[in-house]
Write a protein that holds these residues in place. Structure first.
Motif, mmCIF file in Angstrom:
data_model
loop_
_atom_site.group_PDB
_atom_site.id
_atom_site.type_symbol
_atom_site.label_atom_id
_atom_site.label_comp_id
_atom_site.label_asym_id
_atom_site.label_seq_id
_atom_site.Cartn_x
_atom_site.Cartn_y
_atom_site.Cartn_z
ATOM 1 N N GLY A 16 0.853 -1.191 0.000
ATOM 2 C CA GLY A 16 0.000 0.000 0.000
ATOM 3 C C GLY A 16 0.881 1.229 0.000
ATOM 4 O O GLY A 16 1.756 1.388 -0.849
ATOM 5 N N LYS A 17 0.707 2.081 0.988
ATOM 6 C CA LYS A 17 1.513 3.292 1.087
ATOM 7 C C LYS A 17 2.488 3.242 2.254
ATOM 8 O O LYS A 17 3.090 4.259 2.612
ATOM 9 N N ARG A 18 2.638 2.048 2.847
ATOM 10 C CA ARG A 18 3.493 1.938 4.027
ATOM 11 C C ARG A 18 4.767 1.161 3.723
ATOM 12 O O ARG A 18 4.741 0.133 3.052
ATOM 13 N N VAL A 19 5.870 1.636 4.255
ATOM 14 C CA VAL A 19 7.180 1.047 3.989
ATOM 15 C C VAL A 19 7.367 -0.212 4.824
ATOM 16 O O VAL A 19 7.153 -0.208 6.051
ATOM 17 N N VAL A 20 7.772 -1.305 4.151
ATOM 18 C CA VAL A 20 8.049 -2.563 4.850
ATOM 19 C C VAL A 20 9.477 -3.044 4.626
ATOM 20 O O VAL A 20 9.933 -3.983 5.273
ATOM 21 N N GLY A 21 10.204 -2.409 3.682
ATOM 22 C CA GLY A 21 11.554 -2.869 3.408
ATOM 23 C C GLY A 21 12.222 -1.985 2.380
ATOM 24 O O GLY A 21 11.838 -0.823 2.184
ATOM 25 N N MET A 22 13.226 -2.537 1.711
ATOM 26 C CA MET A 22 13.971 -1.765 0.733
ATOM 27 C C MET A 22 14.514 -2.684 -0.355
ATOM 28 O O MET A 22 14.668 -3.885 -0.165
ATOM 29 N N VAL A 23 14.756 -2.077 -1.518
ATOM 30 C CA VAL A 23 15.502 -2.773 -2.569
ATOM 31 C C VAL A 23 16.951 -2.800 -2.113
ATOM 32 O O VAL A 23 17.560 -1.742 -1.906
ATOM 33 N N GLU A 24 17.498 -3.989 -1.942
ATOM 34 C CA GLU A 24 18.827 -4.060 -1.346
ATOM 35 C C GLU A 24 19.933 -4.041 -2.395
ATOM 36 O O GLU A 24 20.814 -3.211 -2.370
ATOM 37 N N THR A 25 19.893 -4.981 -3.318
ATOM 38 C CA THR A 25 20.952 -5.069 -4.314
ATOM 39 C C THR A 25 20.473 -6.004 -5.418
ATOM 40 O O THR A 25 19.305 -6.345 -5.492
ATOM 41 N N GLU A 26 21.386 -6.382 -6.280
ATOM 42 C CA GLU A 26 21.095 -7.379 -7.299
ATOM 43 C C GLU A 26 22.084 -8.524 -7.160
ATOM 44 O O GLU A 26 23.245 -8.315 -6.796
ATOM 45 N N GLN A 27 21.617 -9.732 -7.416
ATOM 46 C CA GLN A 27 22.497 -10.877 -7.527
ATOM 47 C C GLN A 27 22.474 -11.325 -8.983
ATOM 48 O O GLN A 27 21.811 -10.714 -9.816
ATOM 49 N N TYR A 28 23.150 -12.390 -9.299
ATOM 50 C CA TYR A 28 23.318 -12.777 -10.694
ATOM 51 C C TYR A 28 21.966 -13.139 -11.325
ATOM 52 O O TYR A 28 21.451 -14.228 -11.132
ATOM 53 N N GLY A 29 21.386 -12.173 -12.039
ATOM 54 C CA GLY A 29 20.106 -12.396 -12.694
ATOM 55 C C GLY A 29 18.907 -12.209 -11.792
ATOM 56 O O GLY A 29 17.798 -12.586 -12.153
ATOM 57 N N SER A 30 19.105 -11.617 -10.614
ATOM 58 C CA SER A 30 18.010 -11.502 -9.653
ATOM 59 C C SER A 30 18.060 -10.159 -8.942
ATOM 60 O O SER A 30 19.121 -9.564 -8.768
ATOM 61 N N LYS A 31 16.886 -9.712 -8.516
ATOM 62 C CA LYS A 31 16.764 -8.532 -7.677
ATOM 63 C C LYS A 31 16.514 -8.986 -6.243
ATOM 64 O O LYS A 31 15.772 -9.939 -6.002
ATOM 65 N N MET A 32 17.121 -8.294 -5.286
ATOM 66 C CA MET A 32 17.011 -8.680 -3.881
ATOM 67 C C MET A 32 16.230 -7.613 -3.105
ATOM 68 O O MET A 32 16.556 -6.422 -3.159
ATOM 69 N N LEU A 33 15.211 -8.052 -2.414
ATOM 70 C CA LEU A 33 14.398 -7.167 -1.576
ATOM 71 C C LEU A 33 14.534 -7.613 -0.131
ATOM 72 O O LEU A 33 14.387 -8.803 0.169
ATOM 73 N N HIS A 34 14.809 -6.672 0.746
ATOM 74 C CA HIS A 34 14.914 -7.016 2.169
ATOM 75 C C HIS A 34 13.707 -6.437 2.898
ATOM 76 O O HIS A 34 13.505 -5.223 2.914
ATOM 77 N N ILE A 35 12.903 -7.325 3.459
ATOM 78 C CA ILE A 35 11.669 -6.935 4.145
ATOM 79 C C ILE A 35 11.863 -7.148 5.637
ATOM 80 O O ILE A 35 12.259 -8.224 6.075
ATOM 81 N N GLY A 36 11.558 -6.125 6.420
ATOM 82 C CA GLY A 36 11.584 -6.275 7.870
ATOM 83 C C GLY A 36 12.885 -5.815 8.490
ATOM 84 O O GLY A 36 13.527 -4.869 8.049
ATOM 85 N N GLY A 37 13.287 -6.506 9.551
ATOM 86 C CA GLY A 37 14.388 -6.055 10.388
ATOM 87 C C GLY A 37 13.838 -5.427 11.648
ATOM 88 O O GLY A 37 12.705 -4.916 11.682
ATOM 89 N N VAL A 38 14.628 -5.457 12.701
ATOM 90 C CA VAL A 38 14.132 -5.029 14.006
ATOM 91 C C VAL A 38 13.655 -3.583 14.007
ATOM 92 O O VAL A 38 12.651 -3.245 14.661
ATOM 93 N N ASN A 39 14.339 -2.703 13.280
ATOM 94 C CA ASN A 39 13.945 -1.291 13.306
ATOM 95 C C ASN A 39 12.633 -1.049 12.580
ATOM 96 O O ASN A 39 11.843 -0.181 12.980
ATOM 97 N N ARG A 40 12.376 -1.806 11.519
ATOM 98 C CA ARG A 40 11.080 -1.676 10.846
ATOM 99 C C ARG A 40 9.982 -2.342 11.665
ATOM 100 O O ARG A 40 8.846 -1.881 11.668
ATOM 101 N N LEU A 41 10.305 -3.443 12.324
ATOM 102 C CA LEU A 41 9.300 -4.112 13.160
ATOM 103 C C LEU A 41 8.880 -3.247 14.342
ATOM 104 O O LEU A 41 7.751 -3.363 14.823
ATOM 105 N N THR A 42 9.774 -2.397 14.812
ATOM 106 C CA THR A 42 9.424 -1.522 15.935
ATOM 107 C C THR A 42 8.962 -0.147 15.480
ATOM 108 O O THR A 42 8.740 0.733 16.302
ATOM 109 N N SER A 43 8.803 0.034 14.168
ATOM 110 C CA SER A 43 8.349 1.321 13.636
ATOM 111 C C SER A 43 6.820 1.393 13.691
ATOM 112 O O SER A 43 6.134 0.456 14.102
#
Length: 509
Positions: free
Chosen positions: A183-210
């Protein structure tokens, strides 16, 4: 919980985040169904008007749950906020049967054979060690050959947790570091790319406590449990992802992941591509390849063509691409636009140029006329065969994910009276950590930080609780002698005796 109707503006935040769907909006006011409400406090935490207040009056038959710090007040026949426990006739019952390894091993896949490499039972359906000063809910032993082993299980709430999502595609989805939103709420970030893939990191303690923590916990859990999740990348693409399935990006289902970067594609197929055209360009957002300048082209006997590309040269025949919605995840939508110049002292009229991308799903051919201009031509049989060869060499595009958690805190006390000894035993491989039977990878360094492939974990094994935290089924398996040596709760250890193959009925919590 009760609503102060004078303060309530009907924004719907409480209804949106209530884990048990106890809130409805009627005539622009929130209404809480007390027969379902667990007093978990989500509604009061997300209310911008502070219109939700605590109500100490409980319905007859309500039971307080002690499985986590929320201490839900679960009404009769209702579910707790984590959706694990139900109030059946004033007894809290774990709604999922306790699973043995036999019930999940097909999903887990092949595991090593040594005695402690798989658990006696899994933690799925076990219940939680809370408070952590008491023994884990199940400490089960059995003899394997001439080795006595024990498995300690618990469904542990982990604030330090996240999920790393791998999306196999060369399609540009967003810039590195861009917010990932539900929706309009942040849950993670685009982290990097691996060989032929995009990596998304969802969560983490700081986002869980946000302020978005409840949604973050739910998103991690949904992805880990194999549910379809819709994501939006800030200033980027819209995605529909589900572990084990192809991703959908901006409404298009992605069929193939790239075989490699443009340079790798040339390296693999140089002899084949040499027969297609005088010059070959493979577009890719990481490295775009030019066959005549590439070492593979030189090896295959391709002569210089005089073609130079608009991208920044990295090494001969290798150009750093850019990002966009065009071919190979670059900004190039008209393939000939990648060509910056052609040296007619080297090139010749009638020279052919074949342009494709690393998945082989797009291809174009051009011929150089007398004036040094490119003229479009139909794909030849050899060009079509080359495209098919490249495409057939690419793997199907899939979504996969790795759950990451840190279990080095007080949860260890449910396993042993000396938690630091458990940490050492895990790192020394004397205690083997699994997640619902799937092997966990222990990150080096201090603590018990682990990763697990969620595709090897039984769907539905992960939960979340409005602390907020995700809930992960963890098992520690070791030899009994090692369990004794680390100060384990030997007094709570019981021999394994399943009542039915694969599952053990949970009676009550």
């Amino acid at each position: 919980m009760q609503v102060n109707v004078e303060k309530c503006t009907g924004c719907g935040f409480c209804m949106r985040d209530c884990p048990v769907e106890a809130v409805k909006i009627s005539k622009k006011k929130a209404i809480i169904n007390k027969e379902v409400c667990t007093h978990c406090g989500v509604c009061s935490k997300v209310c911008p008007e502070q219109a939700v207040e605590s109500d100490t009056t409980l319905l007859t038959g309500t039971v307080e749950c002690d499985a986590c710090p929320i201490k839900c007040k679960v009404p009769l026949n209702a579910m707790g906020a984590c959706l694990r426990y139900r109030n059946d006739n004033e007894i809290l019952v774990r709604v999922t049967d306790l699973h043995t390894f036999e019930d999940v091993k097909k999903i887990v896949g092949q595991v090593p054979n040594p005695a402690i490499q798989y658990p006696v039972i899994t933690a799925l359906g076990s219940g939680t060690t809370y408070p952590c000063c008491k023994p884990a809910p199940h400490i089960v032993s059995e003899t394997r050959g001439d080795v006595d082993v024990v498995t300690v299980v618990t469904e542990v709430p982990l604030s330090y947790s996240s999920i790393l999502v791998k999306v196999d595609t060369d399609v540009f989805i967003g810039t590195e570091g861009a917010n990932v939103m539900v929706g309009k709420r942040v849950v993670g970030m685009v982290e990097t790319e691996q060989y032929g893939s995009k990596m998304l990191h969802i969560g983490g303690v700081n986002r869980l406590t946000s302020e978005n923590g409840f949604l973050v916990a739910r998103t991690i859990t949904d992805i880990a449990n194999g549910k379809e999740v819709k994501l939006k990348i800030e200033n980027g693409s819209r995605l529909k992802i589900r572990v084990g399935y192809a991703p959908t990006i901006n409404g298009t289902k992605i069929k193939k992941m790239r075989i490699g970067c443009g340079s790798a594609t040339l390296g693999i197929f140089a002899p084949l591509l040499k027969e297609v055209a005088d010059e070959v360009i493979v577009l890719d957002s990481h490295v775009t390849g030019l066959l005549s300048g590439h070492v593979a082209g030189n090896y295959a006997g391709v002569t210089p063509s005089g073609v130079d590309l608009k991208f920044k040269l990295s090494t001969p025949g290798r150009y750093f691409g850019d990002h966009g919605k065009g071919w190979g995840g670059t900004s190039v939508t008209d393939p000939k636009e990648v060509i910056q110049s052609i040296d007619m002292d080297t090139a010749r009229p009638g020279m052919t140029i074949f342009i494709t991308e690393t998945t082989g799903q797009n291809g174009a051919m051009f011929e150089l006329d007398e004036k040094g201009k490119l003229v479009s031509m139909s794909l030849t049989k050899k060009a079509k065969a080359a495209l098919k060869t490249i495409e057939d060499s690419c793997e199907p595009s899939l979504v996969s994910a790795v759950y990451i958690g840190g279990s080095g805190g007080s949860a260890r006390a449910g396993v042993t009276k000396s938690p630091i000894k458990l940490t050492k035993a895990v790192h020394d491989n004397r205690a083997h950590l699994t997640v619902c039977g799937a092997p966990g990878f222990i990150l080096p360094g201090g603590g018990i930080s682990f990763m697990v492939d969620v595709n090897r974990v039984k769907p539905g094994a992960f939960y979340w609780t409005p602390t907020p935290a995700t809930i992960c089924p963890l098992e520690y398996t070791m030899e009994v002698k090692d369990y004794i040596s680390i100060g384990g709760h030997v007094e709570a250890m019981k021999p394994f005796a399943a009542k039915e193959p694969g599952k053990i009925k949970n009676q009550e919590k």
